[in-house]
Design a protein around this motif. Structure first.
Motif, short mmCIF file in Angstrom:
data_model
loop_
_atom_site.label_atom_id
_atom_site.label_comp_id
_atom_site.label_asym_id
_atom_site.label_seq_id
_atom_site.Cartn_x
_atom_site.Cartn_y
_atom_site.Cartn_z
N SER A 106 0.85 -1.20 0.00
CA SER A 106 0.00 0.00 0.00
C SER A 106 0.88 1.24 0.00
N ASP A 107 0.29 2.41 -0.22
CA ASP A 107 1.08 3.65 -0.30
C ASP A 107 1.93 3.84 0.95
N VAL A 108 1.35 3.61 2.10
CA VAL A 108 2.07 3.64 3.38
C VAL A 108 1.54 2.49 4.23
N THR A 109 2.43 1.80 4.92
CA THR A 109 2.04 0.69 5.79
C THR A 109 2.48 1.01 7.22
N VAL A 110 1.56 0.87 8.15
CA VAL A 110 1.87 1.05 9.57
C VAL A 110 1.84 -0.33 10.21
N VAL A 135 1.48 -7.05 17.30
CA VAL A 135 0.23 -6.34 16.99
C VAL A 135 0.22 -4.95 17.63
N MET A 136 -0.73 -4.16 17.19
CA MET A 136 -0.96 -2.82 17.75
C MET A 136 -2.46 -2.65 17.98
N PRO A 137 -2.87 -1.79 18.90
CA PRO A 137 -4.30 -1.63 19.21
C PRO A 137 -5.07 -1.06 18.01
N ALA A 138 -6.34 -1.43 17.94
CA ALA A 138 -7.18 -0.97 16.83
C ALA A 138 -7.36 0.53 16.83
N SER A 139 -7.09 1.20 17.97
CA SER A 139 -7.22 2.66 18.03
C SER A 139 -6.26 3.37 17.09
N VAL A 140 -5.21 2.66 16.67
CA VAL A 140 -4.25 3.23 15.72
C VAL A 140 -4.97 3.60 14.43
N LEU A 141 -5.94 2.78 14.04
CA LEU A 141 -6.63 2.99 12.77
C LEU A 141 -7.30 4.36 12.71
N GLY A 197 -7.34 -1.67 8.60
CA GLY A 197 -6.57 -2.53 9.48
C GLY A 197 -6.61 -3.98 9.02
N THR A 198 -5.48 -4.67 9.10
CA THR A 198 -5.40 -6.08 8.68
C THR A 198 -4.67 -6.89 9.73
N VAL A 199 -4.87 -8.18 9.67
CA VAL A 199 -4.16 -9.13 10.54
C VAL A 199 -3.68 -10.27 9.67
N PHE A 200 -2.41 -10.63 9.78
CA PHE A 200 -1.93 -11.81 9.06
C PHE A 200 -0.73 -12.41 9.80
N SER A 201 -0.46 -13.67 9.52
CA SER A 201 0.64 -14.37 10.18
C SER A 201 1.20 -15.45 9.27
N THR A 202 2.49 -15.69 9.41
CA THR A 202 3.13 -16.80 8.68
C THR A 202 3.50 -17.94 9.61
N PHE A 212 -4.47 -5.11 15.33
CA PHE A 212 -4.07 -5.28 13.93
C PHE A 212 -2.57 -5.52 13.86
N THR A 213 -2.13 -6.24 12.82
CA THR A 213 -0.69 -6.34 12.55
C THR A 213 -0.24 -5.20 11.65
N ASN A 214 -1.13 -4.77 10.74
CA ASN A 214 -0.80 -3.70 9.81
C ASN A 214 -2.00 -2.78 9.61
N VAL A 215 -1.69 -1.56 9.24
CA VAL A 215 -2.72 -0.64 8.74
C VAL A 215 -2.26 -0.20 7.36
N ASN A 216 -3.04 -0.52 6.33
CA ASN A 216 -2.71 -0.14 4.97
C ASN A 216 -3.34 1.22 4.66
N VAL A 217 -2.51 2.17 4.24
CA VAL A 217 -2.96 3.55 4.05
C VAL A 217 -2.86 3.92 2.57
N THR A 218 -3.91 4.52 2.05
CA THR A 218 -3.92 5.00 0.67
C THR A 218 -3.88 6.53 0.68
N ALA A 219 -2.99 7.10 -0.15
CA ALA A 219 -2.80 8.55 -0.16
C ALA A 219 -3.90 9.23 -0.98
N ALA A 220 -4.25 10.42 -0.53
CA ALA A 220 -5.19 11.24 -1.29
C ALA A 220 -4.51 11.75 -2.56
N SER A 221 -5.28 12.18 -3.51
CA SER A 221 -4.73 12.67 -4.78
C SER A 221 -3.77 13.83 -4.53
#
Length: 859
Positions: free
Chosen positions: A55-59, A79-85, A99-104, A216-225
Motif C-alpha cells: 500500500s502507499d504507506v504501511t503502519v 500487533v498494535m491496538p485498533a485505536s491506531v486505525l 486494518g489487517t491481521v496476518f501471520s506466517t 491489527f498487525t498492519n494498517v494499509n494507508v492510501t494517499a489522497a490525490s
C-alpha cells in the motif's frame, strides 16, 4: 585479409574438432547466461509482487521486521491496538486506511490432516481479506469469507491439493486450531512465487492468529490525490508518534526484496562458481585442440613461413581461429542460456514455485557478459598454441611432421609444478595445524588453489609414472594391444596430462566434498550416540515452533517417562567485565534436559544451572568475559524484566550439538517474562518408559496425527534425516559439477579424435600387417580408459587430501571424526573407466572405418 582467409579455411577444414571445442564454450556460456537470466527473472517477479501488494504507506507494530515478517518467539504476530486505525485516518493526506491481521507462523491442513503448506519452502500466509489484497487477487469461485466458519484459498493451492468449495480446512496457530469451510477461491493477478494464502474475515483472523479482537498487525494507508508517499508517511508519523513502524510502498518493497536478494545472491554466485569450473575445464580442451591442430599443421606452417609469412601472421591466424570458435560457441551459448533459464523456471514450477515466462528478463548485460567471457577465455586458451605455432622455423617444419619438443621448457615446467605443488601442500599442512578454524580457512583456500595449479602444471611429469603403473595393472593382460595403448598414452605426456587434468578438477571437488560431507555425518552421529540420552525428538522441518496444543498432545501420550521442553529467546547481557551484549541467545529448558543431553562441563554441575535464578555459559564465552562459577550476569529479557542470574556451570565449547548454548530453566524464564511473551518450544524431547520404546513411538505418531507440521523421530530416524539433508546438498553440488565433467569428457573425445587423425598413417600400417578392426578399436578404448583413470587418480587423491585438511578445521568446531567414503571414491574411480570407454566410442569407430591404403598414403 590473407590471414583471415587462412584462418577461415583452417577452421572449416577441422569443423568436427572445432565443434567439440565449441560445445565446451557453449555449455559454459549457457550456464553463466542461464544463471543471470534466471535470477534476473526471479528478481523481476518478486519486484512486481512486492510493488503490487504494498500500500502507499504501511503502519505496523514496532516489533515487526522491516520486511513485514510476522514470525515471533511466541508464535503470534506483533500487533498494535485498533485505536491506531482512527489516528491514521485522521492524518492529513489520507484517502483511506484499513486494518489487517496476518501471520506466517501457521499451518493449514485439509480434512485428512494433510498439510497444505508449499513444498518449495515458500511461506503459508493466513490473514484477513482486505481491500489491498483485492487489488492483486480476483475471486473467481464463491465469495469472500464472511463469518467464523468460512475461509478463502488461492487458486494455485486449491489446484495443487484438489480443493473445492465447501471442503473443510483447519488453521493451526499458537492460539489453537480453527475449523472452517472453503467459501471462495481467488486467482492471483500477479505471479505467485509459490506461497499458499488463506483468507479469513477480520474478526476471525484476530481470534485465530492473535487470540483476541481489537488488534491489527498492519494498517494499509492510501494517499489522497496529489499527496506523495514520503509526505503521507511524515503526516502519519506526526499523528502516531515514534512507537510504530511506518514505511512507504517503496520502503516496504525494498525491504522485502532485500530479504529475497540474500537467498538469490547465494544461489547466483554458487551457480556462477560452477560455471567458472566448467570454463576452467574447457580451457584445457581448447588448449589441447589447438596444440594438436598446430602440431598436425607443422609442415603447412613451415611452408607458409618459407614463402614469407611472418611469426605474427602465423600467430594471428591461430588466434583468429580461436576468435571465430569463441564467437560461434558464445552466440549459441547465449541462446542456450535463455533456454536453460526457462527450463529452470519450469523445474521450479514443478517444485511449487510458480514463475511466469511473461516475466522472463534478459538484461542487455547478459549476452554481453556471455560473449565477452566466451571469446576472451577461448582466445586466452589458444594463446600458448598460437605462440608455439609462431615459433616454428621454416626448415624445422619442412624436416619434421610434428612440432619439436622443447626440452628446456619441459624442465622449467616440471620445476614450477613441483614448487607450486610443494607450496600448496605446505599451506594445507599449516591449515591442519592451526588452533582456530577461522585462522586455517585462508591457508586451506590457498593450499587448494596452489596444489590444483601445481598438479595441472606437473601433470605431464606424473603422466609417465602413473600411466605405466596403470598399464602394468590393467593393460598388459590385453597383450600387444594393451601395450600399444599404453605407449600411445605415453607418446605425448603433455597432451595426456592436460586431458587428465580436465577430468581431475571435477573429480577432486567431488572427492573433497564427499569426505567433508561424510565426516560431518559421522561426527554428528558420534556426538548423538555419546551425548543424547532421550528416545524421541519432536520438531518441525520447516522451522515452525511447537504449539502448546502439540506439546500437550505429547505430554498426554501414554508410555512416556519424561517430556522435556526446549525453547530459546533473545536477551541483552551485561557481563562482569562491564560489556553490554545486545540480542544474545539464551536457551531455556526443563531440568531434565541435563539428562537428555549429556553436555560436558569444565566447571560446576549442569543440573545446578536449572536452579532458580541460575544459568550456565560455555567455556569460550566465560574466558572472553572473565566469568567463573558464582559470577552474576544481568540478563534483560526482550519483552520482559531484567534478571540477575548466577553462573552455576561452565560447559565445554568443544561440542557439536548446542554449541555455544547458555542454559537456564523455563521456570526462571517464566518469572521474568509475561505469559503472553513467553517463547514457544523449538523442540520437544520425550523418553519412553523402560522397554516401551516401540509402543511409545507409535503412540507419539498417533498423538501428533492432527499436527502434520511436526515429525517424531527416534535416534535412528534423526541420524538418517541428517544424512539425507547432507546427501541432498551434495547431490545438488554433484549435479552442478556434472557440467564440468561433461566438458572434460568432450576433451577426452577431442584428444582421441585428433590423436587418431595424427596417427592415420601409423594406423594404416598396423592394419596392413594384421591388426584387426576389433583390436584397433580396443587399443583406442584402452588408451582412453587409462587417460581417464589417470585423471581420476590425480583428482581423487587431491580431493581426499583437501577433504582431510578441511575436516581438521571442522574438528576445531567439534566435528572430530574423519570418514573417507570409500564406496563413493571407488564408484567414482570405476565410473571414470566407463567415462573413458564412452569417450572413445566415436574415435574408435572412425579409426576402424579407415581405408587401409588411403591411410598408408597419408603424409
Amino acid at each position: 585479409m590473407t590471414v583471415l582467409k587462412t584462418s577461415l579455411r583452417n577452421f572449416f577444414a577441422h569443423k568436427g574438432r572445432m565443434a567439440l571445442s565449441a560445445v565446451a564454450v557453449l555449455l559454459s556460456v549457457a550456464f553463466v547466461c542461464g544463471t543471470l537470466v534466471f535470477t534476473d527473472t526471479m528478481n523481476t517477479t518478486f519486484d512486481k509482487l512486492f510493488q503490487a501488494t504494498s500500500s502507499d504507506v504501511t503502519v505496523s507494530a514496532k516489533g515487526a521486521s522491516d520486511s513485514g515478517e510476522t514470525t515471533s518467539d511466541n508464535g503470534r504476530p506483533p500487533v498494535m491496538p485498533a485505536s491506531v486505525l482512527s489516528k491514521v485516518r485522521a492524518a492529513q493526506g489520507v484517502k483511506s486506511a484499513e486494518g489487517t491481521v496476518f501471520s506466517t507462523s501457521v499451518t493449514v491442513v485439509d480434512a485428512e490432516k494433510d498439510s497444505l503448506s508449499p513444498s518449495s519452502g515458500a511461506p503459508t500466509i493466513v490473514g484477513s481479506w482486505n481491500g489491498n489484497d483485492a487489488r492483486t487477487m480476483k475471486i473467481t469461485s464463491g465469495t469472500a469469507p464472511k463469518g467464523p466458519d468460512q475461509v478463502m484459498v488461492d487458486r494455485d493451492t486449491a489446484d495443487k491439493h484438489h480443493l473445492k468449495l465447501g471442503d473443510e480446512l483447519a488453521v493451526i496457530s499458537a492460539v489453537g486450531t480453527h475449523d472452517a469451510r472453503i467459501s471462495g477461491i481467488a486467482d492471483f493477478q500477479v505471479t505467485n512465487p509459490g506461497a499458499a494464502i488463506f483468507y479469513l474475515d477480520t474478526r476471525t483472523a484476530q481470534q485465530t492468529l492473535v487470540g483476541r479482537t481489537g488488534v491489527f498487525t498492519n494498517v494499509n494507508v492510501t494517499a489522497a490525490s496529489g499527496v506523495s508517499d514520503p509526505q503521507l508517511k511524515k503526516n502519519v508519523l506526526a499523528g502516531l508518534g515514534s512507537g510504530y513502524k511506518v514505511q512507504t510502498a517503496k520502503e516496504t518493497a525494498d525491504a522485502n526484496q532485500k530479504d529475497v536478494e540474500g537467498f538469490m545472491n547465494v544461489m547466483k554466485y554458487a551457480m556462477l562458481g560452477f560455471a567458472g569450473i566448467a570454463f576452467l575445464v574447457g580451457i584445457f580442451l581448447i588448449i589441447n585442440t589447438f596444440s594438436m591442430l598446430v602440431a598436425q599443421r607443422t609442415r603447412e606452417i613451415g611452408l607458409m613461413r618459407a614463402i614469407g609469412s611472418s611469426r605474427k601472421q602465423v600467430n594471428r591466424s591461430v588466434l583468429a581461429e580461436a576468435l571465430l570458435l569463441g564467437l560461434v560457441g558464445s552466440v549459441l551459448g547465449v541462446g542456450a542460456g535463455v533456454g536453460l533459464a526457462v527450463g529452470l523456471m519450469k523445474l521450479m514450477g514443478s517444485m511449487g514455485m510458480h514463475l511466469s515466462t511473461s516475466d522472463l528478463t534478459v538484461a542487455w548485460t547478459t549476452p554481453v557478459v556471455g560473449l565477452v567471457l566466451g571469446v576472451v577465455v577461448t582466445v586466452l586458451a589458444a594463446y600458448l598454441p598460437a605462440r608455439r605455432a609462431g615459433k616454428v622455423s621454416p626448415m624445422a617444419a619442412l624436416r619434421d611432421a610434428g612440432a619439436p619438443a622443447d626440452a628446456k621448457a619441459g624442465r622449467i615446467r616440471a620445476l614450477v609444478g613441483v614448487l607450486l605443488t610443494g607450496a600448496g601442500g605446505y599451506c594445507l599442512y599449516l591449515a591442519a595445524g592451526v588452533s582456530k578454524a577461522a585462522d586455517g580457512s585462508l591457508w586451506l583456500g590457498l593450499g587448494i588453489v596452489l596444489s590444483l595449479i601445481g598438479f595441472v602444471v606437473i601433470g605431464p611429469l606424473l603422466a609417465g609414472g602413473v600411466v605405466r603403473v596403470l598399464g602394468a595393472v590393467l593393460l598388459r593382460m590385453f597383450g600387444p594391444v594393451g601395450r600399444m595403448a599404453e605407449r600411445n598414452a605415453l607418446r605425448n605426456p603433455r597432451r595426456t596430462g592436460a586431458t587428465g587434468a580436465a577430468l581431475m578438477i571435477g573429480l577432486a571437488l567431488v572427492a573433497c566434498l564427499s569426505v567433508v560431507g561424510s565426516s560431518m555425518v559421522a561426527s554428528a552421529t558420534d556426538q548423538l550416540d555419546k551425548t543424547v540420552g532421550t528416545d524421541f525428538i519432536i520438531q518441525s522441518d520447516s522451522g515452525q515452533l511447537v504449539t502448546p496444543q502439540a506439546v500437550k498432545a505429547v505430554k498426554d501420550t501414554p508410555g512416556l517417562a519424561r517430556v522435556t521442553e526446549y525453547r530459546s529467546m533473545k536477551a541483552d547481557y551485561t557481563t562482569p567485565d562491564g560489556k553490554l551484549l545486545k540480542d544474545t541467545d539464551i536457551t531455556a529448558a526443563d531440568p531434565t534436559y541435563a539428562t537428555d543431553l549429556r553436555t560436558k562441563t569444565v566447571a560446576g554441575n549442569l543440573k545446578d544451572a536449572y536452579r532458580p535464578d541460575s544459568m550456565s555459559v560455555h567455556e569460550k564465552f566465560a574466558k572472553a568475559h572473565g566469568i567463573h562459577l558464582g559470577s552474576t550476569i544481568k540478563v534483560a529479557f526482550q519483552g520482559g524484566r531484567t534478571a540477575d542470574l548466577t553462573v552455576r556451570a561452565i560447559t565445554s565449547s568443544d561440542v557439536v550439538i548446542d554449541q555455544g548454548a547458555k542454559y537456564m530453566s523455563i521456570a526462571t524464564l517464566a518469572k521474568y517474562v509475561p505469559a503472553d511473551r513467553m517463547p514457544l518450544d523449538q523442540l520437544v524431547f520425550a523418553t519412553a518408559d523402560k522397554g516401551q520404546q516401540d509402543a511409545a513411538y507409535k503412540a507419539l505418531k498417533s498423538a501428533l496425527h492432527d499436527y502434520p507440521q511436526y515429525k517424531v523421530r527416534d535416534q535412528t530416524d534423526y541420524k538418517q534425516a541428517l544424512k539425507d539433508q547432507i546427501g541432498q546438498l551434495l547431490n545438488m553440488i554433484y549435479g552442478l559439477l556434472a557440467l564440468a565433467i561433461v566438458v572434460a569428457i568432450l576433451g577426452v573425445v577431442n584428444t582421441l579424435a585428433l590423436s587418431v587423425v595424427e596417427r592415420t598413417r601409423e594406423i594404416g600400417l598396423m592394419r596392413a600387417i594384421g591388426l584387426s578392426r576389433r583390436q584397433l578399436r580396443r587399443m583406442i578404448r584402452m588408451e582412453s580408459v587409462v587417460i581417464a583413470l589417470f585423471g581420476a587418480l590425480l583428482g581423487l587423491g587431491l580431493g581426499m587430501g583437501w577433504g582431510a585438511t578441511a575436516q581438521k578445521l571442522l574438528a576445531l568446531e567439534g566435528l572430530k571424526v574423519l570418514d573417507i567414503p570409500w564406496p563413493t571414491i571407488i564408484a567414482v574411480f570405476l565410473g571414470s573407466a566407463f567415462v573413458g570407454l564412452f569417450a572413445a566410442l566415436i574415435p574408435a569407430f572412425r579409426a576402424g572405418r579407415m581405408n587401409v591404403l588411403n591411410a598408408i598414403a597419408t603424409e
